[in-house]
Design a protein around this motif. Sequence first.
Motif, PDB file in Angstrom:
ATOM      1  N   GLU A  77       0.862  -1.195   0.000  1.00 27.30           N
ATOM      2  CA  GLU A  77       0.000   0.000   0.000  1.00 27.30           C
ATOM      3  C   GLU A  77       0.892   1.236   0.000  1.00 27.30           C
ATOM      4  O   GLU A  77       1.796   1.358   0.826  1.00 27.30           O
ATOM      5  CB  GLU A  77      -0.926   0.026   1.219  1.00 27.30           C
ATOM      6  N   ILE A  78       0.618   2.149  -0.912  1.00 26.36           N
ATOM      7  CA  ILE A  78       1.351   3.425  -0.933  1.00 26.36           C
ATOM      8  C   ILE A  78       0.351   4.518  -0.582  1.00 26.36           C
ATOM      9  O   ILE A  78      -0.625   4.733  -1.317  1.00 26.36           O
ATOM     10  CB  ILE A  78       1.983   3.670  -2.321  1.00 26.36           C
ATOM     11  N   GLY A  83      -4.387   4.898   8.357  1.00 27.35           N
ATOM     12  CA  GLY A  83      -4.431   3.438   8.242  1.00 27.35           C
ATOM     13  C   GLY A  83      -5.782   2.796   8.006  1.00 27.35           C
ATOM     14  O   GLY A  83      -5.926   1.586   8.171  1.00 27.35           O
ATOM     15  N   TYR A  84      -6.778   3.588   7.574  1.00 24.89           N
ATOM     16  CA  TYR A  84      -8.114   2.976   7.388  1.00 24.89           C
ATOM     17  C   TYR A  84      -8.099   1.901   6.286  1.00 24.89           C
ATOM     18  O   TYR A  84      -8.530   0.771   6.517  1.00 24.89           O
ATOM     19  CB  TYR A  84      -9.137   4.071   7.079  1.00 24.89           C
ATOM     20  N   ILE A 102       3.558   1.964   2.905  1.00 26.55           N
ATOM     21  CA  ILE A 102       4.549   3.030   2.683  1.00 26.55           C
ATOM     22  C   ILE A 102       3.894   4.401   2.806  1.00 26.55           C
ATOM     23  O   ILE A 102       2.845   4.651   2.208  1.00 26.55           O
ATOM     24  CB  ILE A 102       5.154   2.884   1.262  1.00 26.55           C
ATOM     25  N   ASP A 103       4.532   5.275   3.584  1.00 25.63           N
ATOM     26  CA  ASP A 103       4.043   6.661   3.665  1.00 25.63           C
ATOM     27  C   ASP A 103       5.205   7.560   4.093  1.00 25.63           C
ATOM     28  O   ASP A 103       6.063   7.151   4.882  1.00 25.63           O
ATOM     29  CB  ASP A 103       2.894   6.785   4.686  1.00 25.63           C
ATOM     30  N   VAL A 104       5.193   8.786   3.588  1.00 25.18           N
ATOM     31  CA  VAL A 104       6.226   9.753   3.988  1.00 25.18           C
ATOM     32  C   VAL A 104       6.039  10.208   5.437  1.00 25.18           C
ATOM     33  O   VAL A 104       6.963  10.740   6.033  1.00 25.18           O
ATOM     34  CB  VAL A 104       6.234  11.014   3.085  1.00 25.18           C
ATOM     35  N   TYR A 166       4.776   4.784 -10.594  1.00 25.79           N
ATOM     36  CA  TYR A 166       4.380   3.661  -9.716  1.00 25.79           C
ATOM     37  C   TYR A 166       3.975   2.461 -10.565  1.00 25.79           C
ATOM     38  O   TYR A 166       4.315   1.328 -10.257  1.00 25.79           O
ATOM     39  CB  TYR A 166       3.226   4.061  -8.788  1.00 25.79           C
TER      40      TYR A 166
HETATM   41  C1  LIG Z   1      -5.033  10.073   0.574  1.00 27.97           C
HETATM   42  S1  LIG Z   1      -3.926   9.770   1.887  1.00 27.97           S
HETATM   43  C2  LIG Z   1      -4.022   8.014   2.071  1.00 27.97           C
HETATM   44  C3  LIG Z   1      -5.313   7.583   2.687  1.00 27.97           C
HETATM   45  C4  LIG Z   1      -5.329   6.166   3.168  1.00 27.97           C
HETATM   46  N1  LIG Z   1      -5.210   5.214   2.075  1.00 27.97           N
HETATM   47  C5  LIG Z   1      -6.589   5.888   3.971  1.00 27.97           C
HETATM   48  O1  LIG Z   1      -7.406   5.050   3.620  1.00 27.97           O
HETATM   49  O2  LIG Z   1      -6.777   6.565   4.992  1.00 27.97           O
HETATM   50  C6  LIG Z   1      -2.377  10.018   1.105  1.00 27.97           C
HETATM   51  C7  LIG Z   1      -1.160   9.717   1.959  1.00 27.97           C
HETATM   52  O3  LIG Z   1      -0.039   9.697   1.080  1.00 27.97           O
HETATM   53  C8  LIG Z   1       1.088  10.175   1.767  1.00 27.97           C
HETATM   54  N2  LIG Z   1       2.060  10.595   0.751  1.00 27.97           N
HETATM   55  C9  LIG Z   1       2.081  11.743   0.027  1.00 27.97           C
HETATM   56  N3  LIG Z   1       3.097  11.720  -0.847  1.00 27.97           N
HETATM   57  C10 LIG Z   1       3.711  10.527  -0.706  1.00 27.97           C
HETATM   58  C11 LIG Z   1       4.810   9.901  -1.346  1.00 27.97           C
HETATM   59  N4  LIG Z   1       5.492  10.499  -2.321  1.00 27.97           N
HETATM   60  N5  LIG Z   1       5.160   8.668  -0.947  1.00 27.97           N
HETATM   61  C12 LIG Z   1       4.479   8.040   0.049  1.00 27.97           C
HETATM   62  N6  LIG Z   1       3.437   8.581   0.689  1.00 27.97           N
HETATM   63  C13 LIG Z   1       3.056   9.807   0.324  1.00 27.97           C
HETATM   64  C14 LIG Z   1       0.561  11.277   2.659  1.00 27.97           C
HETATM   65  O4  LIG Z   1       1.423  11.444   3.773  1.00 27.97           O
HETATM   66  C15 LIG Z   1      -0.811  10.723   3.050  1.00 27.97           C
HETATM   67  O5  LIG Z   1      -0.757  10.067   4.298  1.00 27.97           O
END
Ligand SMILES: C[S@@+](CC[C@H](N)C(=O)[O-])C[C@H]1O[C@@H](n2cnc3c(N)ncnc32)[C@H](O)[C@@H]1O
Length: 238
Positions: A77-78, A83-84, A102-104, A166
Motif C-alpha cells: 500500500e502506498i 491506516g483505514y 509506505i508513507d512519507v 508507480y
Molecule cells: C489520501 S492519503 C491516504 C489515505 C489512506 N489510504 C486511507 O485510507 O486513509 C495520502 C497519503 O499519502 C502520503 N504521501 C504523500 N506523498 C507521498 C509519497 N510520495 N510517498 C508516500 N506517501 C506519500 C501522505 O502522507 C498521506 O498520508
Amino acid sequence: MAAGGRDNSYYCKNLLKSNSMYTYILNTTVLPREPECMRDLRLLTDKHPEGFMQSPPDEAQLLGMLIKISGARNTIEIGVFTGYSLLATALALPDGGKVVAIDVNRGDFELGLPFIEKAGMAHKVDFREGAGLDRLDELLVASVVEEEAGYDFAFVDADKPNYMHYHEKLLQLVRVGGTIVYDNTLWGGTVAGAIVPTLDESITDFLREFNAKLAADPRVEVCQLAIGDGVTICRRLI
Ligand SMILES: C[S@@+](CC[C@H](N)C(=O)[O-])C[C@H]1O[C@@H](n2cnc3c(N)ncnc32)[C@H](O)[C@@H]1O
C-alpha cells in the motif's frame, strides 16, 4: 432513448446520481458490516484536520473484497495516512499474509496504529517510512534476489503526479495475474470536465494522461469504477 421511454444508453447505469443514493448504500450494505475497529479508526480520523484524505468505507469494503476474492497474501500500500484502508487490507489478508505499507509521514500512521494493534493485525503490517518511489526501488532490489515478482496486490493512494512511475515499478513487483488498484482516478469528476475549485487542476491533467495510458496499456486489463473518487483496478497480463 428506446421505444417505450426506456433509456438504454450506458448513462442509465450510473446509479450514483444523488447523495441519498450514496447514503442508502452506506446504510444498507457498508456500515452495518464495517468491523468495529475500522469504525473506531474512521471516526477518530474524521476529527483529523486532513480527515478528508481517508478512503471512504465503501472503497475500503471493495479493497477487502478484492483481496479475499483474489486470495492475495503479499500486498503493498502506498499512502497509509492513519491506516483505514491499511486496516481493511490487514483484516482481509489470511494468517501469514503481509502488507508493506509506505508513507512519507509516520506520525499519522502512529495515530492509527493502536487500532491496528487492538484488532490483532499489527503482525501483518510492515510499515516503511519514506517516498513511495524510493521504497518501491528497495523492494525491486530485494525482488531481483528472488527472481520472480512476489506481490499479489497493490493499492496506490498517494503522489498522483507519479502514478505512471508507480505503475512501471509495480508491474515488476506484482506477479502476472495480480492486481494493482489506483485511487482518485476520476479526481472529483474533473477529468471529465467538472469544475471543483478545491481540487488541484494540475492533478486533473496528470490523471487524464494516466487514465488514457492505462486504457491503452496491453500489459494490464483495466476496470474503472465510480466508487469514491474513482478507483481503477488493473490485472497484470504479461
Ligand atoms: C489520501 S492519503 C491516504 C489515505 C489512506 N489510504 C486511507 O485510507 O486513509 C495520502 C497519503 O499519502 C502520503 N504521501 C504523500 N506523498 C507521498 C509519497 N510520495 N510517498 C508516500 N506517501 C506519500 C501522505 O502522507 C498521506 O498520508
